[in-house]
Design a protein around this motif. Structure first.
Motif, PDB file in Angstrom:
ATOM      1  N   CYS A   1       0.843  -1.200   0.000  1.00  0.00           N
ATOM      2  CA  CYS A   1       0.000   0.000   0.000  1.00  0.00           C
ATOM      3  C   CYS A   1       0.879   1.251   0.000  1.00  0.00           C
ATOM      4  CB  CYS A   1      -0.926   0.012   1.216  1.00  0.00           C
ATOM      5  SG  CYS A   1      -2.023  -1.411   1.318  1.00  0.00           S
ATOM      6  N   ASP A   2       0.253   2.350  -0.380  1.00  0.00           N
ATOM      7  CA  ASP A   2       0.920   3.647  -0.388  1.00  0.00           C
ATOM      8  C   ASP A   2       0.293   4.529   0.680  1.00  0.00           C
ATOM      9  OD1 ASP A   2       2.351   6.024  -1.443  1.00  0.00           O
ATOM     10  OD2 ASP A   2       0.335   6.625  -2.057  1.00  0.00           O
ATOM     11  N   GLU A   3       1.118   5.045   1.589  1.00  0.00           N
ATOM     12  CA  GLU A   3       0.593   5.913   2.637  1.00  0.00           C
ATOM     13  C   GLU A   3       0.314   7.304   2.073  1.00  0.00           C
ATOM     14  OE1 GLU A   3       1.759   7.466   7.096  1.00  0.00           O
ATOM     15  OE2 GLU A   3       2.901   8.022   5.335  1.00  0.00           O
ATOM     16  N   ASP A   4      -0.840   7.834   2.428  1.00  0.00           N
ATOM     17  CA  ASP A   4      -1.226   9.184   2.030  1.00  0.00           C
ATOM     18  C   ASP A   4      -1.718   9.913   3.264  1.00  0.00           C
ATOM     19  OD1 ASP A   4      -2.217  11.511   0.848  1.00  0.00           O
ATOM     20  OD2 ASP A   4      -2.775  10.445  -0.985  1.00  0.00           O
ATOM     21  N   LYS A   5      -0.980  10.928   3.702  1.00  0.00           N
ATOM     22  CA  LYS A   5      -1.323  11.623   4.931  1.00  0.00           C
ATOM     23  C   LYS A   5      -2.578  12.473   4.802  1.00  0.00           C
ATOM     24  CE  LYS A   5       3.394  11.829   6.758  1.00  0.00           C
ATOM     25  NZ  LYS A   5       4.486  12.717   7.226  1.00  0.00           N
ATOM     26  N   LEU A   6      -2.863  12.955   3.583  1.00  0.00           N
ATOM     27  CA  LEU A   6      -4.003  13.846   3.403  1.00  0.00           C
ATOM     28  C   LEU A   6      -5.308  13.088   3.203  1.00  0.00           C
ATOM     29  CD1 LEU A   6      -2.347  16.513   1.076  1.00  0.00           C
ATOM     30  CD2 LEU A   6      -2.609  16.556   3.567  1.00  0.00           C
ATOM     31  N   THR A   7      -5.259  11.950   2.535  1.00  0.00           N
ATOM     32  CA  THR A   7      -6.457  11.142   2.305  1.00  0.00           C
ATOM     33  C   THR A   7      -6.200   9.731   2.816  1.00  0.00           C
ATOM     34  OG1 THR A   7      -5.733  10.524   0.073  1.00  0.00           O
ATOM     35  CG2 THR A   7      -7.069  12.532   0.288  1.00  0.00           C
ATOM     36  N   HIS A   8      -7.030   8.794   2.403  1.00  0.00           N
ATOM     37  CA  HIS A   8      -6.851   7.420   2.841  1.00  0.00           C
ATOM     38  C   HIS A   8      -5.695   6.772   2.087  1.00  0.00           C
ATOM     39  CE1 HIS A   8      -9.399   7.203  -0.778  1.00  0.00           C
ATOM     40  NE2 HIS A   8      -8.867   6.001  -0.966  1.00  0.00           N
ATOM     41  N   ASN A   9      -5.076   5.766   2.710  1.00  0.00           N
ATOM     42  CA  ASN A   9      -3.992   5.039   2.068  1.00  0.00           C
ATOM     43  C   ASN A   9      -4.498   4.288   0.847  1.00  0.00           C
ATOM     44  OD1 ASN A   9      -2.429   6.009   4.140  1.00  0.00           O
ATOM     45  ND2 ASN A   9      -2.416   4.091   5.285  1.00  0.00           N
ATOM     46  N   GLU A  10      -3.633   4.152  -0.160  1.00  0.00           N
ATOM     47  CA  GLU A  10      -4.036   3.552  -1.427  1.00  0.00           C
ATOM     48  C   GLU A  10      -3.423   2.164  -1.592  1.00  0.00           C
ATOM     49  OE1 GLU A  10      -4.678   6.914  -4.656  1.00  0.00           O
ATOM     50  OE2 GLU A  10      -2.693   7.081  -3.744  1.00  0.00           O
ATOM     51  N   PHE A  11      -4.208   1.274  -2.161  1.00  0.00           N
ATOM     52  CA  PHE A  11      -3.780  -0.099  -2.425  1.00  0.00           C
ATOM     53  C   PHE A  11      -3.010  -0.142  -3.734  1.00  0.00           C
ATOM     54  CE2 PHE A  11      -4.555  -4.179  -4.496  1.00  0.00           C
ATOM     55  CZ  PHE A  11      -4.169  -5.072  -3.521  1.00  0.00           C
ATOM     56  N   ILE A  12      -1.831  -0.801  -3.729  1.00  0.00           N
ATOM     57  CA  ILE A  12      -1.032  -0.950  -4.947  1.00  0.00           C
ATOM     58  C   ILE A  12      -1.232  -2.330  -5.557  1.00  0.00           C
ATOM     59  CG2 ILE A  12       1.295  -0.944  -5.920  1.00  0.00           C
ATOM     60  CD1 ILE A  12       2.123   1.059  -3.787  1.00  0.00           C
ATOM     61  N   GLY A  13      -0.983  -3.362  -4.782  1.00  0.00           N
ATOM     62  CA  GLY A  13      -1.138  -4.726  -5.278  1.00  0.00           C
ATOM     63  C   GLY A  13      -0.923  -5.718  -4.155  1.00  0.00           C
ATOM     64  N   GLU A  14      -1.209  -6.978  -4.417  1.00  0.00           N
ATOM     65  CA  GLU A  14      -1.101  -7.997  -3.369  1.00  0.00           C
ATOM     66  C   GLU A  14      -0.546  -9.291  -3.934  1.00  0.00           C
ATOM     67  OE1 GLU A  14      -5.274 -10.453  -3.261  1.00  0.00           O
ATOM     68  OE2 GLU A  14      -5.098  -8.740  -1.901  1.00  0.00           O
ATOM     69  N   SER A  15      -0.102 -10.139  -3.015  1.00  0.00           N
ATOM     70  CA  SER A  15       0.338 -11.489  -3.339  1.00  0.00           C
ATOM     71  C   SER A  15      -0.200 -12.424  -2.274  1.00  0.00           C
ATOM     72  CB  SER A  15       1.866 -11.560  -3.391  1.00  0.00           C
ATOM     73  OG  SER A  15       2.301 -12.867  -3.725  1.00  0.00           O
ATOM     74  N   ARG A  16      -0.690 -13.597  -2.662  1.00  0.00           N
ATOM     75  CA  ARG A  16      -1.258 -14.564  -1.718  1.00  0.00           C
ATOM     76  C   ARG A  16      -0.476 -15.875  -1.788  1.00  0.00           C
ATOM     77  NH1 ARG A  16      -7.777 -13.722  -1.249  1.00  0.00           N
ATOM     78  NH2 ARG A  16      -7.792 -11.456  -1.539  1.00  0.00           N
TER      79      ARG A  16
END
Length: 407
Positions: free
Chosen positions: A181-196
């Motif tokens: 994920c990408d942290e964003d101090k002004l808005t909500h954190n954003e999802f980049i990608g995942e691995s399972r």
């Protein structure tokens, strides 16, 4: 077609569409693309994924909708779905190690690095971090998180996150989800990608190395694209899945020891510690304590309670309680263990619980039977705490509501 050593490969349209002309029926031959997936006129004879050279003659390389899997002596695997490889590589890759210590019931997740992450900020970079969940039963209690690396698309963490109280049953049925994920101090954190990763791929006491492409989360089936019957089935399955996830929410782990003492006959219950408890207070912690009952308890004298440990999700109690009872009577009893969050001035919050008896299931049943069969021996096991207490005893405890009925 002539290919000179050290030169780039140039293929004309006529050569790419060539057929073998010979007497008799026309026989089409394999095109270059069958041997070199996604080959462009300016590509080299070999490609690379994750820094590893891919040979055109490497076994397991397939064109079209095939998959690519490489394994080194360290059991390193790079798994790429070539039908969606452009999208996967656009999200980036993640490299990590997993190791399960069977004796201590610990799962060590070492997050090494990520490469080529998708830009998420206006400056063309990202502030990435990795969070871990165990599926099914993902919740805040089993979430672990790395530090944040600022302004980079190629972060290096080299950080080890450890799950405590992971049983062999967990290793067979659980899947580890690693979300970048990408942290964003002004808005909500954003999802980049995942691995399972299914944990059954990890052998006990062996380190397994992974190098995977990040992917989008698995899409839910769209009811709008189905007929009436399929739409009804899809809605039913979603409701059933949500019900199962809610009823099986995990609230942490509890380490218990049981010992049937002889002579004198009695059960010694040791409340050792808890791990990854659910946070019940606004400060992100809990003030946990543990209660034990031996039911049915007609005289209401079987209740024992540990001390309260303040502001922690991983308390250590190391307390023991003794029940004077014969082995024949114990076989008809149920040991109820519940974990609570202490709140001053109002009712305490129920965190989770587990019941052990001859009628319980899974690790709870195995632990109980080992205690009955091995008199005098101390038997320790980790148990998963759930948000609903099983109805495996004769009468419900009045201190918390009954779980809802499912018909």
């Amino acid at each position: 077609m002539t290919v000179r050593k050290g030169k780039k490969l140039s293929i004309s349209i006529q050569e790419h569409m060539a057929i073998d002309v010979c007497p008799g029926p026309i026989r089409p031959i394999r095109t270059i693309s069958a041997y070199f997936p996604r080959l462009s006129p300016t590509s080299e004879m070999g490609g690379s994924v994750g820094g590893r050279l891919l040979s055109p003659l490497l076994p397991g390389v397939m064109g079209g909708g095939g998959s690519l899997s490489l394994q080194s002596s360290l059991d390193t695997s790079v798994e790429i779905n070539s039908s969606d490889s452009d999208d996967c590589t656009a999200l980036g890759t993640l490299e990590f190690d997993l190791r399960y210590e069977q004796a201590s019931c610990e799962l060590h997740c070492t997050i090494l690095r990520a490469k080529g992450l998708k830009p998420m900020d206006f400056n063309g970079l990202a502030d990435p971090y990795v969070k871990l969940h165990l599926l099914p039963g993902a919740c805040r209690a089993n979430k672990l998180k790395t530090k944040i690396v600022r302004n980079t698309l190629n972060p290096v963490w080299n950080e080890t996150l450890t799950y405590v109280g992971i049983t062999e049953e967990d290793m067979h049925r659980k899947t580890l989800r690693l979300s970048v994920c990408d942290e964003d101090k002004l808005t909500h954190n954003e999802f980049i990608g995942e691995s399972r990763v299914p944990l059954k791929r990890v052998k006990p006491d062996q380190t397994k190395h992974f190098h995977t492409c990040l992917e989008h989360p698995p899409p839910l089936p769209s009811p709008t694209a189905m007929g009436a019957a399929l739409r009804g089935i899809s809605c039913y399955l979603r409701e059933w899945e949500n019900e199962q996830l809610n009823s099986l929410e995990e609230r942490g782990r509890l380490l218990l020891s049981l010992q049937f003492l002889t002579p004198g006959e009695g059960l010694c219950v040791g409340v050792q510690r808890c791990a990854h408890l659910a946070a019940m207070d606004v400060n992100g912690f809990s003030d946990p304590y543990v209660k034990t009952y031996l039911k049915p308890d007609t005289q209401k004298k079987s209740k024992h309670k540990t001390a309260v440990i303040k502001k922690t999700l991983n308390p250590e109690f190391n307390e023991e309680f003794f029940y004077e009872i014969s082995l024949s009577e114990l076989s008809n009893k149920t040991l109820e263990v519940t974990v609570w969050d202490y709140d001053l001035g109002r009712s305490n919050d129920f965190i989770g619980g587990v019941c052990l008896s001859c009628h319980s299931q899974g690790d709870a049943h195995r632990h109980w039977m080992e205690c009955l069969k091995n008199k005098g021996q101390r038997v320790e096991r980790w148990h998963v705490l759930t948000n609903e207490l099983p109805r495996s005893y004769a009468g419900p405890s009045p201190s918390y509501p009954l779980p809802p009925k499912h018909y």
